[in-house]
Design a protein around this motif. Sequence first.
Motif, short mmCIF file in Angstrom:
data_model
loop_
_atom_site.label_atom_id
_atom_site.label_comp_id
_atom_site.label_asym_id
_atom_site.label_seq_id
_atom_site.Cartn_x
_atom_site.Cartn_y
_atom_site.Cartn_z
N GLY A 275 0.77 -1.24 0.00
CA GLY A 275 0.00 0.00 0.00
C GLY A 275 0.79 1.28 0.00
N PHE A 276 2.08 1.19 -0.35
CA PHE A 276 2.92 2.39 -0.38
C PHE A 276 3.62 2.58 -1.73
CE2 PHE A 276 2.47 1.24 4.06
CZ PHE A 276 2.17 2.45 4.65
N ALA A 277 3.10 1.95 -2.76
CA ALA A 277 3.60 2.10 -4.13
C ALA A 277 5.08 1.74 -4.25
CB ALA A 277 3.36 3.53 -4.63
N THR A 278 5.52 0.75 -3.51
CA THR A 278 6.93 0.33 -3.55
C THR A 278 7.18 -0.76 -4.59
OG1 THR A 278 6.55 -1.34 -1.84
CG2 THR A 278 7.27 0.84 -1.11
N GLY A 279 6.10 -1.41 -5.04
CA GLY A 279 6.30 -2.61 -5.84
C GLY A 279 6.83 -3.72 -4.95
N GLU A 280 7.24 -4.82 -5.57
CA GLU A 280 7.82 -5.93 -4.81
C GLU A 280 9.23 -5.57 -4.36
OE1 GLU A 280 9.57 -9.79 -6.46
OE2 GLU A 280 7.54 -10.39 -5.89
N VAL A 281 9.54 -5.81 -3.10
CA VAL A 281 10.88 -5.57 -2.55
C VAL A 281 11.49 -6.92 -2.19
CG1 VAL A 281 12.20 -4.48 -0.70
CG2 VAL A 281 10.20 -3.32 -1.66
N GLY A 282 12.71 -7.16 -2.67
CA GLY A 282 13.32 -8.47 -2.47
C GLY A 282 14.69 -8.41 -1.82
N PHE A 283 15.03 -9.50 -1.12
CA PHE A 283 16.35 -9.67 -0.52
C PHE A 283 16.91 -11.03 -0.95
CE2 PHE A 283 14.05 -6.88 2.37
CZ PHE A 283 14.99 -5.90 2.66
N LYS A 284 18.20 -11.05 -1.22
CA LYS A 284 18.90 -12.30 -1.53
C LYS A 284 19.67 -12.71 -0.28
CE LYS A 284 22.14 -14.25 -4.93
NZ LYS A 284 22.96 -13.95 -6.13
N ILE A 285 19.31 -13.85 0.29
CA ILE A 285 19.83 -14.25 1.60
C ILE A 285 20.87 -15.36 1.45
CG2 ILE A 285 19.23 -15.12 3.88
CD1 ILE A 285 16.44 -13.97 3.42
N PRO A 286 22.10 -15.15 1.85
CA PRO A 286 23.11 -16.22 1.79
C PRO A 286 22.84 -17.26 2.87
CG PRO A 286 24.03 -14.28 2.86
CD PRO A 286 22.65 -13.88 2.38
N THR A 287 23.08 -18.52 2.55
CA THR A 287 22.77 -19.58 3.50
C THR A 287 23.92 -19.93 4.44
OG1 THR A 287 23.35 -21.21 1.80
CG2 THR A 287 21.03 -20.65 2.03
N ASP A 288 25.16 -19.64 4.06
CA ASP A 288 26.29 -19.98 4.93
C ASP A 288 26.15 -19.36 6.32
OD1 ASP A 288 27.58 -21.71 3.29
OD2 ASP A 288 29.04 -20.27 2.52
N PRO A 289 25.79 -18.08 6.45
CA PRO A 289 25.64 -17.52 7.79
C PRO A 289 24.58 -18.24 8.62
CG PRO A 289 25.80 -15.75 6.19
CD PRO A 289 25.64 -17.03 5.41
N ILE A 290 23.52 -18.73 7.98
CA ILE A 290 22.47 -19.43 8.72
C ILE A 290 22.94 -20.82 9.13
CG2 ILE A 290 20.13 -20.37 8.57
CD1 ILE A 290 19.42 -18.03 6.76
N ARG A 291 23.66 -21.48 8.25
CA ARG A 291 24.17 -22.82 8.59
C ARG A 291 25.16 -22.75 9.75
NH1 ARG A 291 23.85 -24.22 2.73
NH2 ARG A 291 25.88 -23.26 2.43
N THR A 292 25.85 -21.62 9.89
CA THR A 292 26.81 -21.45 10.99
C THR A 292 26.34 -20.34 11.92
OG1 THR A 292 28.15 -19.94 9.65
CG2 THR A 292 28.73 -22.27 9.60
N GLU A 293 25.03 -20.32 12.20
CA GLU A 293 24.46 -19.22 12.97
C GLU A 293 25.10 -19.12 14.36
OE1 GLU A 293 20.47 -20.05 15.05
OE2 GLU A 293 20.31 -21.13 13.15
N PRO A 294 25.22 -17.90 14.87
CA PRO A 294 25.86 -17.70 16.18
C PRO A 294 25.03 -18.31 17.30
CG PRO A 294 24.84 -15.67 15.43
CD PRO A 294 24.77 -16.63 14.28
N LYS A 295 25.73 -18.70 18.36
CA LYS A 295 25.08 -19.34 19.50
C LYS A 295 25.40 -18.59 20.78
CE LYS A 295 24.75 -24.02 17.63
NZ LYS A 295 23.27 -24.02 17.70
N LEU A 296 24.61 -18.90 21.81
CA LEU A 296 24.88 -18.34 23.14
C LEU A 296 25.53 -19.41 24.02
CD1 LEU A 296 21.58 -16.36 23.84
CD2 LEU A 296 23.87 -15.39 23.61
N LYS A 297 26.36 -18.95 24.92
CA LYS A 297 27.00 -19.86 25.88
C LYS A 297 26.10 -19.96 27.10
CE LYS A 297 31.37 -19.27 26.28
NZ LYS A 297 32.65 -18.65 26.68
N PHE A 298 25.42 -21.11 27.23
CA PHE A 298 24.52 -21.32 28.36
C PHE A 298 25.28 -22.04 29.48
CE2 PHE A 298 21.56 -21.27 24.68
CZ PHE A 298 20.78 -20.20 25.08
N GLU A 299 25.33 -21.42 30.63
CA GLU A 299 26.06 -22.02 31.77
C GLU A 299 25.22 -21.94 33.04
OE1 GLU A 299 29.76 -19.98 32.04
OE2 GLU A 299 30.63 -21.01 30.29
#
Length: 211
Positions: A187-211
């Motif tokens: 509803g803001f006359a932007t047309g379709e907006v797209g992002f290209k997402i690399p998968t390597d960062p997701i496959r090696t996503e950061p974690k928290l150290k739970f102790e």
Amino acid sequence: MENSMEPIFSYTRLFLGVMGMVALFSCGQKTFDTEKELWAHVRDTENGYTQHKKVKGVDYTLSYRPTDVLINQALGEDINKEKVDSLRNKYGDYLYFNLSLGIDNQELLSAKAGNRNEFGAMVNQLAFGMSEKVHLISKTRDTIPMADYIYPRMYGMGQSTQLLLVYPRDGRLLSNDFFHFTIDDIGFATGEVGFKIPTDPIRTEPKLKFE
């Protein structure tokens, strides 16, 4: 004697190769002591987890939400390995994305506040219709259906409209080097907006150290 040593050298080379791959993977995955540190890493656009675009005055920010963030919120004060493992199994079946939409550091609804009909239509769209407007598409053009999304109403107090989008961790997405995320015009006359997402960062996503 030389022939008898060849299998040993072959196994040694194989072992070193495997260990090298493990080391490479481990180096790519970071662990943080606090959620604040993890988010700082995620929001740094150089690390591949956050992207931003501005189209026709609308600011779009898409960030991957690491699984351990949800686990940290679910744990509360009761932290133990068994519970962490259980929650990682529970939440690990999905991919989570934060989508931020804003105009001049205000929520989208603020831009429609002067027109009652448009305001009502936008509220309805954000609350119930975003699964039809947002699409996750694999490199091979398979559309992955949304599992769920959350739209918390901020009643004009936020600097942007925030959505949490949830998708199944589908192998068609992560088996390639990237996938696509698209947002139809809402509803803001932007047309379709797209992002290209690399998968390597997701496959090696950061974690928290739970102790």
